[in-house]
Design a protein around this motif. Sequence first.
Motif, PDB file in Angstrom:
ATOM      1  N   PHE A 151      33.252 -28.762  -4.056  1.00 50.23           N
ATOM      2  CA  PHE A 151      32.765 -29.224  -2.771  1.00 50.23           C
ATOM      3  C   PHE A 151      31.313 -29.696  -2.822  1.00 50.23           C
ATOM      4  CE2 PHE A 151      36.517 -28.163  -0.719  1.00 50.23           C
ATOM      5  CZ  PHE A 151      36.937 -26.909  -1.102  1.00 50.23           C
ATOM      6  N   PHE A 152      30.494 -29.057  -3.616  1.00 50.42           N
ATOM      7  CA  PHE A 152      29.075 -29.377  -3.671  1.00 50.42           C
ATOM      8  C   PHE A 152      28.704 -29.796  -5.093  1.00 50.42           C
ATOM      9  CE2 PHE A 152      29.483 -25.916  -0.479  1.00 50.42           C
ATOM     10  CZ  PHE A 152      29.260 -26.703   0.640  1.00 50.42           C
ATOM     11  N   PRO A 153      28.645 -31.100  -5.330  1.00 49.45           N
ATOM     12  CA  PRO A 153      28.331 -31.567  -6.687  1.00 49.45           C
ATOM     13  C   PRO A 153      26.956 -31.121  -7.169  1.00 49.45           C
ATOM     14  CG  PRO A 153      28.951 -33.408  -5.256  1.00 49.45           C
ATOM     15  CD  PRO A 153      28.921 -32.187  -4.424  1.00 49.45           C
ATOM     16  N   SER A 154      26.033 -30.850  -6.244  1.00 51.60           N
ATOM     17  CA  SER A 154      24.693 -30.433  -6.658  1.00 51.60           C
ATOM     18  C   SER A 154      24.696 -29.041  -7.278  1.00 51.60           C
ATOM     19  CB  SER A 154      23.742 -30.458  -5.461  1.00 51.60           C
ATOM     20  OG  SER A 154      24.179 -29.552  -4.464  1.00 51.60           O
ATOM     21  N   LEU A 155      25.776 -28.295  -7.085  1.00 54.36           N
ATOM     22  CA  LEU A 155      25.860 -26.937  -7.626  1.00 54.36           C
ATOM     23  C   LEU A 155      26.703 -26.865  -8.891  1.00 54.36           C
ATOM     24  CD1 LEU A 155      26.332 -24.948  -4.301  1.00 54.36           C
ATOM     25  CD2 LEU A 155      24.227 -25.346  -5.569  1.00 54.36           C
ATOM     26  N   ASN A 156      27.219 -28.004  -9.356  1.00 55.12           N
ATOM     27  CA  ASN A 156      28.047 -27.999 -10.568  1.00 55.12           C
ATOM     28  C   ASN A 156      27.243 -27.522 -11.769  1.00 55.12           C
ATOM     29  OD1 ASN A 156      30.412 -28.807  -9.449  1.00 55.12           O
ATOM     30  ND2 ASN A 156      30.154 -30.965  -9.968  1.00 55.12           N
TER      31      ASN A 156
ATOM     32  N   PHE B  39      23.241 -28.394   0.837  1.00 58.64           N
ATOM     33  CA  PHE B  39      23.561 -28.502  -0.584  1.00 58.64           C
ATOM     34  C   PHE B  39      23.905 -29.919  -1.027  1.00 58.64           C
ATOM     35  CE2 PHE B  39      24.298 -23.873  -0.211  1.00 58.64           C
ATOM     36  CZ  PHE B  39      23.363 -23.487  -1.140  1.00 58.64           C
ATOM     37  N   ASP B  40      24.184 -30.826  -0.104  1.00 62.60           N
ATOM     38  CA  ASP B  40      24.476 -32.208  -0.484  1.00 62.60           C
ATOM     39  C   ASP B  40      23.256 -33.104  -0.381  1.00 62.60           C
ATOM     40  OD1 ASP B  40      27.040 -31.677  -1.114  1.00 62.60           O
ATOM     41  OD2 ASP B  40      27.898 -32.398   0.757  1.00 62.60           O
ATOM     42  N   ARG B  41      22.151 -32.608   0.176  1.00 65.19           N
ATOM     43  CA  ARG B  41      20.964 -33.452   0.308  1.00 65.19           C
ATOM     44  C   ARG B  41      20.315 -33.642  -1.067  1.00 65.19           C
ATOM     45  NH1 ARG B  41      17.047 -29.296   3.534  1.00 65.19           N
ATOM     46  NH2 ARG B  41      16.565 -27.955   1.783  1.00 65.19           N
ATOM     47  N   PRO B  42      19.493 -34.681  -1.205  1.00 61.61           N
ATOM     48  CA  PRO B  42      18.849 -34.908  -2.506  1.00 61.61           C
ATOM     49  C   PRO B  42      17.854 -33.795  -2.813  1.00 61.61           C
ATOM     50  CG  PRO B  42      18.022 -36.441  -0.869  1.00 61.61           C
ATOM     51  CD  PRO B  42      19.146 -35.687  -0.233  1.00 61.61           C
ATOM     52  N   THR B  43      17.589 -33.640  -4.073  1.00 64.36           N
ATOM     53  CA  THR B  43      16.627 -32.612  -4.460  1.00 64.36           C
ATOM     54  C   THR B  43      15.252 -32.978  -3.951  1.00 64.36           C
ATOM     55  OG1 THR B  43      16.165 -33.713  -6.534  1.00 64.36           O
ATOM     56  CG2 THR B  43      17.920 -32.051  -6.556  1.00 64.36           C
ATOM     57  N   ILE B  44      14.378 -32.012  -3.896  1.00 66.83           N
ATOM     58  CA  ILE B  44      13.044 -32.218  -3.346  1.00 66.83           C
ATOM     59  C   ILE B  44      12.286 -33.281  -4.137  1.00 66.83           C
ATOM     60  CG2 ILE B  44      10.804 -31.107  -3.023  1.00 66.83           C
ATOM     61  CD1 ILE B  44      12.303 -28.572  -2.257  1.00 66.83           C
ATOM     62  N   ASP B  45      12.499 -33.354  -5.439  1.00 61.73           N
ATOM     63  CA  ASP B  45      11.774 -34.309  -6.266  1.00 61.73           C
ATOM     64  C   ASP B  45      12.159 -35.751  -5.947  1.00 61.73           C
ATOM     65  OD1 ASP B  45      10.587 -32.172  -7.465  1.00 61.73           O
ATOM     66  OD2 ASP B  45      11.978 -32.132  -9.151  1.00 61.73           O
ATOM     67  N   ASN B  46      13.377 -35.971  -5.429  1.00 60.35           N
ATOM     68  CA  ASN B  46      13.826 -37.327  -5.147  1.00 60.35           C
ATOM     69  C   ASN B  46      13.431 -37.810  -3.757  1.00 60.35           C
ATOM     70  OD1 ASN B  46      15.005 -37.365  -7.616  1.00 60.35           O
ATOM     71  ND2 ASN B  46      17.033 -36.844  -6.887  1.00 60.35           N
ATOM     72  N   ARG B  47      12.999 -36.902  -2.888  1.00 58.42           N
ATOM     73  CA  ARG B  47      12.663 -37.302  -1.533  1.00 58.42           C
ATOM     74  C   ARG B  47      11.278 -37.923  -1.475  1.00 58.42           C
ATOM     75  NH1 ARG B  47      13.753 -32.193   2.038  1.00 58.42           N
ATOM     76  NH2 ARG B  47      13.909 -31.107   0.087  1.00 58.42           N
ATOM     77  N   LYS B  48      11.118 -38.865  -0.578  1.00 56.05           N
ATOM     78  CA  LYS B  48       9.821 -39.494  -0.400  1.00 56.05           C
ATOM     79  C   LYS B  48       8.942 -38.566   0.421  1.00 56.05           C
ATOM     80  CE  LYS B  48      11.486 -44.187  -0.646  1.00 56.05           C
ATOM     81  NZ  LYS B  48      11.582 -45.471   0.019  1.00 56.05           N
ATOM     82  N   ARG B  49       7.684 -38.491   0.049  1.00 59.16           N
ATOM     83  CA  ARG B  49       6.759 -37.609   0.754  1.00 59.16           C
ATOM     84  C   ARG B  49       5.650 -38.427   1.392  1.00 59.16           C
ATOM     85  NH1 ARG B  49       7.612 -35.030  -4.060  1.00 59.16           N
ATOM     86  NH2 ARG B  49       8.645 -33.028  -3.940  1.00 59.16           N
ATOM     87  N   GLY B  50       5.065 -37.859   2.432  1.00 64.85           N
ATOM     88  CA  GLY B  50       3.883 -38.439   3.040  1.00 64.85           C
ATOM     89  C   GLY B  50       4.180 -39.620   3.946  1.00 64.85           C
ATOM     90  N   ARG B  51       3.118 -40.222   4.376  1.00 61.59           N
ATOM     91  CA  ARG B  51       3.225 -41.352   5.279  1.00 61.59           C
ATOM     92  C   ARG B  51       3.834 -42.542   4.547  1.00 61.59           C
ATOM     93  NH1 ARG B  51      -0.355 -42.569   9.890  1.00 61.59           N
ATOM     94  NH2 ARG B  51      -0.018 -44.744  10.384  1.00 61.59           N
TER      95      ARG B  51
END
Length: 158
Positions: free
Chosen positions: A3-8, A76-88
Amino acid sequence: MDFFPSLNGLEYSEVEKRLYDAISNGDVRTLLEDVVVPKPHIAIYLRLFQRAFPDQQPFTLPPNLGINYDDLCAFFDRPTIDNRKRGRPVKEHSGWSEDRHHAAEIHRMLAGDPKYHQATSATDAARQLVVKGKVSGAGTDESKTKRLVRAFRKYYST
């Protein structure tokens, strides 16, 4: 876990720890006897459960705690923190069109700004910008000049 590919590929204890952390941080809504537990209360409730049952493993959840499936999927399906855009967000456009920037430059040329070449009229200043190659777009040099003069009159005429 299908169900959650991020946990494979993760061990069961690591998945259990991530679930416990998500619930204790309030990222996943929980229900206690069909009542939603507020975010500030859930961490306290989990600590009370650990103290009441010290023989349980450290990341064990109470059996009467319901978990919101939609929040679980979203967490659990959201992108990892490193892939998210940060800041303005980066400002891609300044809000002014290119012609408006050129109209401001024409205004400075007519006003006698020492950084810019002096011009006697708006048409003369626009023609200088076209000859220098600063004006992009299709059309002849004369049509580009007329376009810049119209933009200048629109923004700087009384």
